[in-house]
Design an enzyme around this catalytic site. Structure first.
Site, PDB file in Angstrom:
ATOM      1  N   HIS A  30       0.814  -1.228   0.000  1.00 10.12           N
ATOM      2  CA  HIS A  30       0.000   0.000   0.000  1.00 10.12           C
ATOM      3  C   HIS A  30       0.850   1.282   0.000  1.00 10.12           C
ATOM      4  O   HIS A  30       0.731   2.148   0.862  1.00 10.12           O
ATOM      5  CB  HIS A  30      -1.128   0.005   1.032  1.00 10.12           C
ATOM      6  CG  HIS A  30      -0.792  -0.133   2.485  1.00 10.12           C
ATOM      7  ND1 HIS A  30       0.197   0.573   3.111  1.00 10.12           N
ATOM      8  CD2 HIS A  30      -1.379  -0.865   3.461  1.00 10.12           C
ATOM      9  CE1 HIS A  30       0.222   0.268   4.388  1.00 10.12           C
ATOM     10  NE2 HIS A  30      -0.714  -0.612   4.625  1.00 10.12           N
ATOM     11  N   HIS A  84      -5.478  -8.318  14.277  1.00  9.04           N
ATOM     12  CA  HIS A  84      -5.641  -7.096  13.470  1.00  9.04           C
ATOM     13  C   HIS A  84      -6.371  -7.479  12.192  1.00  9.04           C
ATOM     14  O   HIS A  84      -6.042  -8.498  11.573  1.00  9.04           O
ATOM     15  CB  HIS A  84      -4.241  -6.532  13.192  1.00  9.04           C
ATOM     16  CG  HIS A  84      -4.166  -5.340  12.322  1.00  9.04           C
ATOM     17  ND1 HIS A  84      -5.164  -4.404  12.212  1.00  9.04           N
ATOM     18  CD2 HIS A  84      -3.155  -4.905  11.502  1.00  9.04           C
ATOM     19  CE1 HIS A  84      -4.777  -3.444  11.375  1.00  9.04           C
ATOM     20  NE2 HIS A  84      -3.567  -3.745  10.927  1.00  9.04           N
ATOM     21  N   GLU A  86      -6.542  -5.847   9.241  1.00  4.54           N
ATOM     22  CA  GLU A  86      -6.110  -5.432   7.912  1.00  4.54           C
ATOM     23  C   GLU A  86      -5.902  -6.689   7.065  1.00  4.54           C
ATOM     24  O   GLU A  86      -5.531  -7.755   7.575  1.00  4.54           O
ATOM     25  CB  GLU A  86      -4.835  -4.573   7.986  1.00  4.54           C
ATOM     26  CG  GLU A  86      -4.571  -3.872   6.667  1.00  4.54           C
ATOM     27  CD  GLU A  86      -3.595  -2.685   6.764  1.00  4.54           C
ATOM     28  OE1 GLU A  86      -3.033  -2.434   7.846  1.00  4.54           O
ATOM     29  OE2 GLU A  86      -3.402  -2.026   5.715  1.00  4.54           O
ATOM     30  N   ASP A  88      -3.798  -7.892   5.068  1.00  3.22           N
ATOM     31  CA  ASP A  88      -2.560  -8.671   4.990  1.00  3.22           C
ATOM     32  C   ASP A  88      -2.486  -9.719   6.097  1.00  3.22           C
ATOM     33  O   ASP A  88      -1.688 -10.651   6.024  1.00  3.22           O
ATOM     34  CB  ASP A  88      -1.316  -7.767   5.004  1.00  3.22           C
ATOM     35  CG  ASP A  88      -1.327  -6.748   6.120  1.00  3.22           C
ATOM     36  OD1 ASP A  88      -2.426  -6.326   6.522  1.00  3.22           O
ATOM     37  OD2 ASP A  88      -0.248  -6.356   6.593  1.00  3.22           O
ATOM     38  N   HIS A 153      -1.818  -1.203  14.379  1.00  8.23           N
ATOM     39  CA  HIS A 153      -1.726  -0.056  13.530  1.00  8.23           C
ATOM     40  C   HIS A 153      -3.074   0.573  13.228  1.00  8.23           C
ATOM     41  O   HIS A 153      -3.170   1.701  12.748  1.00  8.23           O
ATOM     42  CB  HIS A 153      -1.002  -0.566  12.274  1.00  8.23           C
ATOM     43  CG  HIS A 153      -1.136  -0.007  10.973  1.00  8.23           C
ATOM     44  ND1 HIS A 153      -1.479  -0.703   9.858  1.00  8.23           N
ATOM     45  CD2 HIS A 153      -0.941   1.279  10.591  1.00  8.23           C
ATOM     46  CE1 HIS A 153      -1.456   0.074   8.823  1.00  8.23           C
ATOM     47  NE2 HIS A 153      -1.146   1.280   9.221  1.00  8.23           N
ATOM     48  N   ASP A 172       1.560  -5.947  13.810  1.00  2.00           N
ATOM     49  CA  ASP A 172       2.322  -4.973  13.005  1.00  2.00           C
ATOM     50  C   ASP A 172       3.524  -4.385  13.757  1.00  2.00           C
ATOM     51  O   ASP A 172       4.535  -4.034  13.130  1.00  2.00           O
ATOM     52  CB  ASP A 172       1.412  -3.819  12.565  1.00  2.00           C
ATOM     53  CG  ASP A 172       0.649  -4.152  11.288  1.00  2.00           C
ATOM     54  OD1 ASP A 172       1.097  -5.041  10.543  1.00  2.00           O
ATOM     55  OD2 ASP A 172      -0.386  -3.514  11.040  1.00  2.00           O
ATOM     56  N   TYR A 198      10.370   0.502   8.387  1.00  3.11           N
ATOM     57  CA  TYR A 198       9.012   0.024   8.637  1.00  3.11           C
ATOM     58  C   TYR A 198       8.297   0.962   9.626  1.00  3.11           C
ATOM     59  O   TYR A 198       7.175   1.416   9.382  1.00  3.11           O
ATOM     60  CB  TYR A 198       9.090  -1.398   9.200  1.00  3.11           C
ATOM     61  CG  TYR A 198       7.769  -2.026   9.521  1.00  3.11           C
ATOM     62  CD1 TYR A 198       7.155  -2.893   8.635  1.00  3.11           C
ATOM     63  CD2 TYR A 198       7.132  -1.756  10.736  1.00  3.11           C
ATOM     64  CE1 TYR A 198       5.940  -3.473   8.936  1.00  3.11           C
ATOM     65  CE2 TYR A 198       5.917  -2.330  11.044  1.00  3.11           C
ATOM     66  CZ  TYR A 198       5.330  -3.193  10.136  1.00  3.11           C
ATOM     67  OH  TYR A 198       4.119  -3.763  10.444  1.00  3.11           O
ATOM     68  N   HIS A 231       5.179  -9.292  10.257  1.00  2.26           N
ATOM     69  CA  HIS A 231       5.973  -9.079   9.043  1.00  2.26           C
ATOM     70  C   HIS A 231       7.446  -9.260   9.415  1.00  2.26           C
ATOM     71  O   HIS A 231       7.890  -8.738  10.443  1.00  2.26           O
ATOM     72  CB  HIS A 231       5.807  -7.656   8.506  1.00  2.26           C
ATOM     73  CG  HIS A 231       4.400  -7.324   8.095  1.00  2.26           C
ATOM     74  ND1 HIS A 231       3.796  -7.849   6.979  1.00  2.26           N
ATOM     75  CD2 HIS A 231       3.485  -6.494   8.673  1.00  2.26           C
ATOM     76  CE1 HIS A 231       2.567  -7.369   6.878  1.00  2.26           C
ATOM     77  NE2 HIS A 231       2.346  -6.556   7.897  1.00  2.26           N
TER      78      HIS A 231
HETATM   79 FE1  FEO Z   1      -1.856  -2.989   9.535  1.00  5.83          FE
HETATM   80 FE2  FEO Z   1       0.315  -5.486   8.495  1.00  5.83          FE
HETATM   81  O1  FEO Z   1      -1.302  -4.541   8.623  1.00  5.83           O
END
Ligand code: FEO
Length: 401
Positions: A30, A84, A86, A88, A153, A172, A198, A231
């Site tokens: 993104h 979370h 989101e 991903d 996040h 995150d 990051y 991640h």
């Molecule tokens: Fe806020 Fe890795 O997603």
């Protein structure tokens, strides 16, 4: 399904497995350029009951399921923890739910967001357990504790701590966008630069909630032996280093460092940029000269993380700013870098307009604006170049304060 590494669940502790996916070919997250790809980490915790902590991006559901199958039939997963919502991390939830009736442990806000994403494809018959900070999920010999981590996040974010193995599944927070076949920090060298990039691009606006969260970890006596983000790789060797770095970044701590960020059409703004940068360098501070079409947005934001001051310059195009400058300013406004002082500069031919637009956008980004900016018609010369040097010296002095 996108191609990726197949098989290879990794045991982090007895009964705790990484079962995520490696996105070797992801080059854009993104807006965050990821030349090394990224990973979407999911973790399986096996006690008498089994919990899966987070899933992966939808395209990688098959890769995750394959790794889970090395350990357990997905039908036997009892609980899914959604740290979370989101996509991903939660994108593969729909495909996973075709294989299991597992209950979903999620925050109230996460539940609301989940509805937004999954209602059209159907989630009415899923079983949800709403959790709050301090709630526990007992898997027999293993215990998960939930910690809301609002805005780390998204509003729904939470983290999960596995008491018996002292592993914090931090979602995150503490992530890095790198794709690697390795799973631990000590296997990949110095990770702090990747973590800084990051942080600067994902978490920079959330320093205050982050400090609150770090305080809460102390309050709960949580001192993890591993931090397993969603991640990148797991922190084990450099735990103290990354916790200290996060505290520094969240406090907006800066050093004697000046950035000169710019684009140029016919070279005038570039002459100004180099004059500003050279004057700041001669004043004894670290300087980075950053052309907006030769550096990624996220690289510039990483450089900004510990810089005290910056200047941003643009030529005037059709009475406004150059497109690359507009793109960067829009990005900057979202990230709201704390404790920065900044000035605008630029060139024009007849109507002008670039410097005024930059100044307005800098104000909107929450940085302290040094006025007035420098505007030069056509080519800079004489006193105009001196003004650029003055600005360079001023930025250097400010960064020493
Ligand atoms: Fe806020 Fe890795 O997603």
């Amino acid at each position: 399904m996108e191609s990726g590494e197949r098989g290879g669940a990794v045991e982090l502790a007895r009964g705790v497995y990484w079962v995520g996916a490696i996105d070797w070919n992801g080059r854009d997250f993104h807006g965050f350029t990821t030349p090394e790809g990224t990973t979407y980490n999911a973790y399986l915790v096996v006690g008498e009951k089994t919990a899966l902590i987070d899933t992966v991006k939808a395209d990688f559901a098959g890769e995750m399921l394959e790794r889970i199958r090395e350990i357990i039939d997905p039908a036997k997963i009892d609980y899914i923890v959604v740290n979370h919502m989101e996509m991903d991390h939660a994108g593969a939830l729909a495909e996973l739910k075709e294989h299991t009736d597992a209950s979903i442990f999620i925050t109230r806000r996460g539940r609301d967001i989940l509805d937004g994403y999954f209602k059209p494809s159907g989630c009415d018959d899923w079983d949800f357990q709403i959790v709050r900070t301090g709630d526990q999920l007992i898997l027999g010999s293993k215990t998960l504790v939930f910690l809301e981590a609002t805005m780390l996040h998204w509003p729904d974010s939470m983290e999960t701590f596995l008491i018996e193995n002292s592993i914090l599944f931090s979602n995150d927070a503490f992530g890095q966008h790198i794709a690697t076949s390795k799973r631990y920090d000590y296997e990949v060298g110095d990770l702090i630069p990747a973590a800084a990039e990051y942080y600067a691009n994902i978490l920079m606006p959330f320093g205050v909630p982050l400090l609150r969260y770090l305080g809460r970890l102390k309050e709960y006596g949580i001192s993890p032996k591993q931090i397993a983000p969603s991640h990148g790789v797991v922190w084990k060797r450099d735990l103290d280093k990354i916790l200290k770095a996060y505290t520094t970044w969240a406090n907006g701590k800066v050093r004697e460092k000046v950035l000169v960020i710019y684009d140029s059409m016919w070279g005038s703004t570039e002459i100004m940029a180099k004059e500003i940068a050279e004057a700041a360098r001669k004043a004894g501070v670290e300087v980075k000269l950053l052309h907006l079409r030769k550096n990624t947005r996220n690289h510039i934001m990483k450089e900004m993380l510990d810089s005290a001051a910056f200047a941003i310059g643009s030529p005037t195009l059709n009475n406004g700013i150059f497109p690359s400058v507009g793109d960067f300013l829009a990005y900057l406004k979202g990230l709201r870098p704390p404790k920065k002082k900044a000035a605008a500069f630029g060139s024009y031919g007849w109507g002008g307009g670039a410097v005024k637009t930059i100044e307005q956008e800098l104000k909107n980004s929450g940085v302290e604006l040094l006025e007035p900016g420098i505007q030069v018609r056509y080519r800079p010369e004489g006193s105009e170049l001196e003004m650029c040097r003055d600005l360079g010296r001023k930025l250097a002095e400010i960064s020493k304060e």
